[in-house]
Design a protein around this motif. Structure first.
Motif, PDB file in Angstrom:
ATOM      1  N   UNK A   1       5.140   5.559  -4.068  1.00 12.18           N
ATOM      2  CA  UNK A   1       3.824   5.801  -3.486  1.00 12.18           C
ATOM      3  C   UNK A   1       2.698   5.016  -4.137  1.00 12.18           C
ATOM      4  N   UNK A   2       2.960   4.424  -5.307  1.00 14.16           N
ATOM      5  CA  UNK A   2       1.898   3.771  -6.065  1.00 14.16           C
ATOM      6  C   UNK A   2       1.155   2.690  -5.298  1.00 14.16           C
ATOM      7  N   UNK A   3       1.897   1.953  -4.471  1.00 17.44           N
ATOM      8  CA  UNK A   3       1.271   0.814  -3.780  1.00 17.44           C
ATOM      9  C   UNK A   3       0.681   1.165  -2.435  1.00 17.44           C
ATOM     10  N   UNK A   4       0.835   2.441  -2.043  1.00 16.57           N
ATOM     11  CA  UNK A   4       0.390   2.821  -0.699  1.00 16.57           C
ATOM     12  C   UNK A   4      -1.109   2.602  -0.478  1.00 16.57           C
ATOM     13  N   UNK A   5      -1.975   2.985  -1.468  1.00 17.85           N
ATOM     14  CA  UNK A   5      -3.415   2.721  -1.261  1.00 17.85           C
ATOM     15  C   UNK A   5      -3.710   1.235  -1.041  1.00 17.85           C
ATOM     16  N   UNK A   6      -2.959   0.383  -1.770  1.00 14.87           N
ATOM     17  CA  UNK A   6      -3.161  -1.066  -1.603  1.00 14.87           C
ATOM     18  C   UNK A   6      -2.806  -1.504  -0.188  1.00 14.87           C
TER      19      UNK A   6
END
Lengths: 233, 502
Positions: B29-34
């Protein structure tokens, strides 16, 4: 007899002048006229593949264009160019007539060849097609065989009214007789023909000339002079 | 159980299930905002004058590279195509072996992807615009030559024996009978190559060879998504304009020489404006200075785990082919109506627009690197190309059977499945097998960013100046591509259809 199809002042430009008529249940109608008289246009309006510019068409009292797909299957058409699916086998083509009664899964099972062939074999027997052709590709068939596959597909649809556009045009006389016999066993039909000598096998004769309905009578009342006028250029 | 023709293009879609499961396990999920901010930036591209000027400059270089490489490869490809035709040699000299020799000799040049050519030429010529041009020209020329030679050889004009028996010269026969017979498909193919050249120059740019691709990559790496979208939108406009022009020429094939001449004029202008071609410096040639050492050469082969590398390359190819083949018919059946076709075209256009390395990088933001991820990135891009071919085929067809099926009471979905889809399946599958061959070459592109396959090994070897390994890897890649090409041709003949003219 209940009214199946009602046309009220239906027209389509120069191809068909305003026409009003009613086709009733258990009525066998022959549609006569020279080439270009508007027979195919009238039949295509009746099956909903063409929309009229003016007027209304009703199926059992409901507007034709608003029919649900289950209701549309009640009108079957034997197209002049047959409209078979060249990429599919005989059984798959015949079963395509029943798509209106089934869901997508049934359609996929037909494409996978997972449907029982019993019904199709019976229909093939009825239209005098050899059972050995069941799995053959439609492109491998002769013109007469293709015509009979189209007829079997029509029977598979189980329509209440059949519209047939020149169904005998490409057939030799014995086969033409057989095809007409089968069509006339169906409850109600409208068949366009170039051959007025067959009109006595029908209950009613419609005649078109230059896009205009000029004849609507019983076969007994149609004499040679009327026919000559109908086919006159 | 033998599925009927309209189901066959849908069957590869089954591979989406295992791919989805693997990707689901790899997602973080870490890259989802990006990723969300990347998507949001599509609606707010940067309109700052400096960005617009930069993007315009990038597009100019990309277009110059595209037009020049397309122009040169078209002219050279036509010449080599004529020389590679057995029929022409039989007419001229009564022999065919020169054509066969030429074909065999040129095949390895075609098998190496333009990106690999670019990276190799970068070592020889240093960084300048001509590297990208030559990198595209080499494989494109040979590919076009093969298409033209095949077209000439497969044509059997009825007038050919008549003219030969009348004593006409070989050149007269060629001009009177052969050229008119092949002109239309060949010019169609030349037009199609322009679109391919545009995408190739964009990809070469992504790997640092200049133009818009370089700008996009730099903006993406510095997370300036609005600038990325400025470039993508302008590129989309350029692609649409180019597509319109190509469609115009498709119906007037005799006008094709006009853009060809324009391209060659651009070559002249381009070389005088920005693209100075320095004389190759032998000091830069790696093999020039390398000492030939048989032991080193043989030792380099053992450094690669060939079965694993080849298996991963083939896995990516297979999965990406399945994704790209199944997506267009699946979308059609999800959205079955004539008016949805233009909207579907837009979706395929968007997928074509984003080069596979960029989409791979975007996917890497939310998932761990894997073969499935590389295949998805490649499959989505090629799905865009397949979607365009699919929609074109559908729009060309007359849909008599759809009307018949609707009159039978079949639903819209069933009507499209039994009607138009059945009709276009054969040529579409023939094109899919040709595309598989292209995807196999393209695995090098995602391999370089996805960390898998031959492409990744090649980048490692280039980075460490391990020239023997580079040589083996390029040779292995070429051999694999030629084998894939052979398989693709066999599959195409299975479908009784050739995808050459596309």
């Amino acid at each position: 007899m209940i009214a199946l199809l009602e046309l009220h002042q239906v027209s389509l430009g120069q191809r068909l002048r305003p026409v009003s008529l009613t086709i009733r249940a258990e009525e066998r109608v022959v549609l006569l006229g020279a080439s270009g008289a508007g027979k195919t246009t009238l039949l295509n309006l009746c099956n909903g593949s063409l929309r009229p510019e003016a007027g209304t068409i009703r199926w059992k009292g409901y507007p034709l264009q608003g029919l649900k797909r289950q209701q549309r299957r009640c009108i079957g058409t034997l197209w002049q160019d047959l409209r078979l699916i060249d990429e599919l086998s005989v059984i798959q083509n015949i079963n395509s007539g029943a798509l209106g009664r089934h869901g997508l899964l049934w359609a996929i099972r037909n494409l996978l060849g997972r449907l029982e062939p019993k019904v199709c074999l019976e229909l093939m027997k009825e239209v005098q097609l050899e059972p050995a052709l069941l799995m053959r590709n439609i492109q491998d068939l002769s013109g007469g065989q293709r015509q009979r596959v189209a007829l079997a597909r029509l029977l598979r649809q189980m329509p209440e009214l059949v519209l047939a556009d020149e169904p005998l045009s490409a057939l030799d006389p014995p086969l033409a007789k057989d095809v007409l016999d089968i069509l006339l066993t169906l409850p109600s039909c409208v068949i366009s023909l170039h051959r007025p000598e067959l009109m006595h096998r029908f209950d009613r004769v419609l005649g078109l000339r230059n896009g205009e309905l000029v004849l609507d009578a019983s076969p007994e009342t149609v004499n040679r002079q009327v026919l000559e006028e109908l086919f006159a250029r | 159980m033998r599925p009927a023709l309209p189901l066959i293009p849908l069957i590869p879609g089954l591979c989406l299930v295992p791919m989805g499961l693997i990707l689901f396990g790899d997602v973080h999920g870490g890259g989802l905002p990006l990723l969300c901010s990347f998507a949001a930036a599509a609606l707010h591209p940067s309109l700052e004058p400096s960005v617009l000027v930069g993007v315009a400059m990038g597009i100019r270089i990309t277009l110059v590279v595209t037009l020049v490489s397309w122009g040169i490869s078209s002219v050279l490809g036509c010449l080599l195509g004529v020389l590679g035709s057995k029929k022409i040699w039989r007419l001229w000299a009564g022999i065919t072996w020169p054509a066969l020799m030429l074909r065999k000799g040129l095949a390895p040049l075609r098998a190496v992807h333009e990106l690999i050519w670019g990276l190799l030429l970068l070592q020889i010529l240093g960084l300048n615009g001509w590297v990208a041009i030559i990198a595209i020209v080499i494989p494109y020329t040979v590919l076009l030559a093969r298409v033209i030679a095949d077209q000439i050889d497969c044509q059997e004009p009825p007038a050919l024996p008549a003219l030969q028996s009348s004593g006409a010269s070989a050149v007269s026969v060629l001009l009177t009978v052969v050229v008119p017979a092949v002109a239309h498909p060949v010019l169609d193919h030349i037009n199609h190559r322009l679109d391919c050249a545009l995408r190739s120059s964009l990809i070469l740019g992504v790997f640092g060879l200049g133009g818009l691709g370089t700008d996009l990559m730099l903006s993406l790496q510095s997370l300036r998504f609005q600038e990325v979208w400025t470039g993508l939108w302008l590129m989309a406009i350029t692609m649409v304009l180019m597509d319109r022009v190509l469609r115009l020429f498709r119906h007037r094939w005799w006008m094709t020489p006009i853009p060809l001449v324009l391209a060659l004029m651009t070559a002249g202008l381009g070389s005088s404006l920005t693209l100075e071609l320095p004389w190759p410096n032998p000091q830069l040639w790696p093999f020039w200075n390398a000492q030939i050492n048989g032991v080193q050469a043989l030792a380099a082969v053992a450094e690669v785990n060939w079965p694993v590398v080849i298996a991963s390359t083939l896995s990516i190819t297979l999965m990406a082919t399945c994704v790209s083949t199944a997506l267009p018919p699946m979308l059609l059946l999800l959205w079955p109506s004539a008016w949805s076709l233009p909207l579907q075209s837009l979706i395929w256009g968007a997928l074509r627009l984003i080069p596979p390395p960029l989409s791979a990088l975007l996917l890497l933001v939310v998932a761990k690197p894997s073969l499935s991820l590389a295949a998805l990135a490649l499959g989505l891009h090629h799905g865009g190309v397949m979607g365009r071919v699919f929609i074109d085929d559908l729009q060309r067809e007359r849909h008599h059977t759809t009307g018949m099926l609707k009159a039978c009471g079949a639903s819209a979905r069933m009507s499209w499945l039994y009607g138009p889809l059945a009709r276009v399946s054969r040529p579409y599958l023939a094109y899919a097998t040709y595309r598989m061959d292209v995807i196999l070459r393209d695995t090098a592109v995602v391999g370089l960013v996805g960390g898998a396959g031959l492409g990744w090994q090649l980048l490692e070897a280039l980075s460490s100046f391990h020239w023997w390994l580079v040589l083996w890897l390029v040779g292995g890649s070429a051999l694999l591509t030629l084998l894939g090409e052979n398989l693709s041709e066999r599959l195409q003949s299975c479908w009784n259809s050739r995808a050459m003219a596309l």
